[in-house]
Design a protein around this motif. Sequence first.
Motif, mmCIF file in Angstrom:
data_model
loop_
_atom_site.group_PDB
_atom_site.id
_atom_site.type_symbol
_atom_site.label_atom_id
_atom_site.label_comp_id
_atom_site.label_asym_id
_atom_site.label_seq_id
_atom_site.Cartn_x
_atom_site.Cartn_y
_atom_site.Cartn_z
ATOM 1 N N UNK A 417 0.849 -1.194 0.000
ATOM 2 C CA UNK A 417 0.000 0.000 0.000
ATOM 3 C C UNK A 417 0.882 1.240 0.000
ATOM 4 N N UNK A 418 0.588 2.119 -0.955
ATOM 5 C CA UNK A 418 1.310 3.374 -1.056
ATOM 6 C C UNK A 418 0.389 4.504 -0.614
ATOM 7 N N UNK A 419 0.953 5.428 0.144
ATOM 8 C CA UNK A 419 0.131 6.514 0.672
ATOM 9 C C UNK A 419 1.013 7.681 1.087
ATOM 10 N N UNK A 420 0.427 8.889 1.050
ATOM 11 C CA UNK A 420 1.135 10.062 1.565
ATOM 12 C C UNK A 420 0.506 10.557 2.870
ATOM 13 N N UNK A 421 -0.295 9.697 3.504
ATOM 14 C CA UNK A 421 -0.863 10.036 4.815
ATOM 15 C C UNK A 421 0.237 9.928 5.872
ATOM 16 N N UNK A 422 0.398 10.921 6.738
ATOM 17 C CA UNK A 422 1.423 10.842 7.792
ATOM 18 C C UNK A 422 1.225 9.591 8.653
ATOM 19 N N UNK A 423 2.303 8.823 8.793
ATOM 20 C CA UNK A 423 2.201 7.535 9.479
ATOM 21 C C UNK A 423 3.414 7.298 10.371
ATOM 22 N N UNK A 424 3.152 6.891 11.598
ATOM 23 C CA UNK A 424 4.202 6.460 12.521
ATOM 24 C C UNK A 424 4.255 4.941 12.484
ATOM 25 N N UNK A 425 5.436 4.388 12.204
ATOM 26 C CA UNK A 425 5.615 2.942 12.028
ATOM 27 C C UNK A 425 6.603 2.459 13.077
ATOM 28 N N UNK A 426 6.183 1.533 13.968
ATOM 29 C CA UNK A 426 7.071 1.069 15.035
ATOM 30 C C UNK A 426 7.114 -0.452 15.068
ATOM 31 N N UNK A 427 8.301 -0.986 15.358
ATOM 32 C CA UNK A 427 8.502 -2.440 15.420
ATOM 33 C C UNK A 427 9.378 -2.777 16.610
ATOM 34 N N UNK A 428 9.231 -4.020 17.110
ATOM 35 C CA UNK A 428 10.027 -4.506 18.221
ATOM 36 C C UNK A 428 11.082 -5.497 17.758
ATOM 37 N N UNK A 429 12.271 -5.385 18.330
ATOM 38 C CA UNK A 429 13.399 -6.228 17.930
ATOM 39 C C UNK A 429 13.107 -7.715 18.086
ATOM 40 N N UNK A 430 12.399 -8.101 19.133
ATOM 41 C CA UNK A 430 12.185 -9.515 19.445
ATOM 42 C C UNK A 430 10.862 -10.060 18.890
ATOM 43 N N UNK A 431 10.088 -9.248 18.219
ATOM 44 C CA UNK A 431 8.759 -9.640 17.750
ATOM 45 C C UNK A 431 8.818 -10.947 16.961
ATOM 46 N N UNK A 432 8.097 -11.998 17.397
ATOM 47 C CA UNK A 432 8.201 -13.305 16.739
ATOM 48 C C UNK A 432 7.282 -13.489 15.534
ATOM 49 N N UNK A 433 6.390 -12.533 15.265
ATOM 50 C CA UNK A 433 5.397 -12.725 14.208
ATOM 51 C C UNK A 433 5.437 -11.615 13.156
ATOM 52 N N UNK A 434 5.720 -10.376 13.566
ATOM 53 C CA UNK A 434 5.810 -9.264 12.619
ATOM 54 C C UNK A 434 7.176 -8.594 12.796
ATOM 55 N N UNK A 435 8.194 -9.083 12.112
ATOM 56 C CA UNK A 435 9.560 -8.614 12.335
ATOM 57 C C UNK A 435 9.765 -7.172 11.876
ATOM 58 N N UNK A 436 10.824 -6.522 12.352
ATOM 59 C CA UNK A 436 11.102 -5.141 11.947
ATOM 60 C C UNK A 436 11.185 -4.944 10.439
ATOM 61 N N UNK A 437 11.623 -5.962 9.712
ATOM 62 C CA UNK A 437 11.697 -5.815 8.253
ATOM 63 C C UNK A 437 10.325 -5.538 7.642
#
Length: 637
Positions: A417-437
């Motif tokens: 999905x491409x968008x120009x809506x302002x978005x804050x994106x955060x990830x956790x280093x140890x997340x086992x299901x949704x990795x930082x990548x």
Amino acid sequence: MRKTAIFLFVSFCLLLALPAAAQDTSAPKFDSADCMFTVPTGQKPDCGYVSVPEDRSQPNGRTIKLAVAVFHSDNPNKAAAPIIYLEGGPGGSALEYLSLTFADRYAELLKNQDVIIFDQRGVGRSEPALDCKEITDYTINSLDKILTIDEAVQQGNDAATACANRLAGTGVNLGSYNSAENASDVNDIRIALGYDKLDLYGISYGTKLALTIMRDHPEAVRSAIIDSIFPPQVTNNDAPLNFERSLSVLFKGCAADAACNKAFPDLEKVFYDTIDQLNANPATFDVLDPTSHQKLPVKMDGDSFAGTIFQALYATEIIPSLPKNIYDVHNGDTRFLSLWTLLELSQLDAISIGMNYAVQCTEELPFDTTTSIDAVLAKLNPKLVGFARRNGIDDSQLALCSTWNKAKPNPIENEPIKSDIPTLVVSGEYDPITPPDYGKATAANLSKSFFFEFPGMGHGVIPSSPCAFSIAQAFLKDPTTKPDASCIADMKEPAFIVASATTAKIDLEPFTSDSGYTGVKPKDWKEAAAGTYARGSNPLDTAAISYQVLPGGNVDLVLPVLSAQFGIKSDTATTHDANGLKWRLLSGELQNIPVNLAITDDNGKIYMILMLSNAEDTDALYEALFIPAIDAFKIKP
């Protein structure tokens, strides 16, 4: 796993589909109703339902009802746009345990803007809810069975098929329970409530829903916060590889920590050896059925042990203890396994699993093939293949999904999905299901996004990190400016626990109960239920104290019941005098959890002080909390 789990667990230990109407083609509206959940203390939300089409391609079809709660900020200078929370899952209920999550998750947000919390279509308090008793029954009934991988896959699929057939038989159009319809629901809620724009806040699957709203209804969105991102261009097929990545982070983290490495050397080898060990000789223990309160025998093999560690890696608060937990299980200590099993059983009703199947079978599994599934299993560590197949990474799911949705998937549901809506994106280093990548790849397609990765964090960063929460607050004040994230530099890797934790000093404060007594309670502990205060340092921290008053009778009449319910040894009672009351002090064990009980009667009422603790800090809590609580207890004249 979020902090809700702490209070669900403690509360359990202590306190042990409607037909759809014909569619209304007018604009969506909000129909006020009594709140369909326990309202958080001190709050007065507007509650009700927004009726929406079940299938928007059928203009004269059925409608369904979305359960909605609006919390209005009393700030005269509040933002015009409210923030709407998008729960994960898919199938998770945001309203089910709102009284337990509101203070930590939403109260600060409410200071600056209105907060909208709702249950998505097919979930929780919304109607209909795609609950699957068949799957719950299968889960309970298989606890004491060791099934082969093929048997587990087949029986799980049979339960899911039975659920789909039953729901379809009631008239539910399972193919309409998907992210696109869900996104249109959010837009309809906005219109019904009269807001021009929304700030979106999604965690886990809620991030996919947020991105879908940004794609389909950009006019409705001022900004978005997405935490632990699951973007449309990936499927759940990579979940076991993401788990293996998270395990690698854990193993390397412990190895790099001198104390952890000394206490738990070769952690990776011990973990995989434990899988083999338990597959050959399963662990056995008992848990309490949260519904019947009866003991249930459990047999846990290595694949299920791997699943337990997978779930535990979600919880930032428990990551520091995982090396010790792994070693404990390897050495035959099943306390961690029994507590985690009880925790999971107590949350079986917190997710409408049918919604989970409906979404996956509409927009994830249709983009997988036997070849792609086999490729993941071939790439995976062989000792995790059993865990993966038992948890849906199996080509039999492709056939199963024909029961849930026979329509061809829309290719757009597998595209970035491409968008120009302002978005804050955060990830956790140890997340086992949704990795930082996943977060980085998502942010790359959002031209006005800010991405941050948080060290030592699991799944659901913002609720577990004051630093992440402060960044989110700054972003909401001005979504077009990169928020100050300097606090991330002060965050450290997990402080791994290498020995039994010591009990921190407890500050006690006085309180007065509406039940006619005064006493003291730990200052920093949370009220998990009326008269019940929980420490909640992590999802498995059982430390809590509860004050209860029972009408009528006397101590001798209720002690046999309490002995059975809480494992109390009534023949070892001692006495303790305080403030004109003669207390009987007893102890016992419930689900491997130490229990201390003080009980007395006065003027036809029974008064109880019940303390739960962890085995390693029972003695310290007894002296620092239990006895002072008895000594401070006074019945009001």
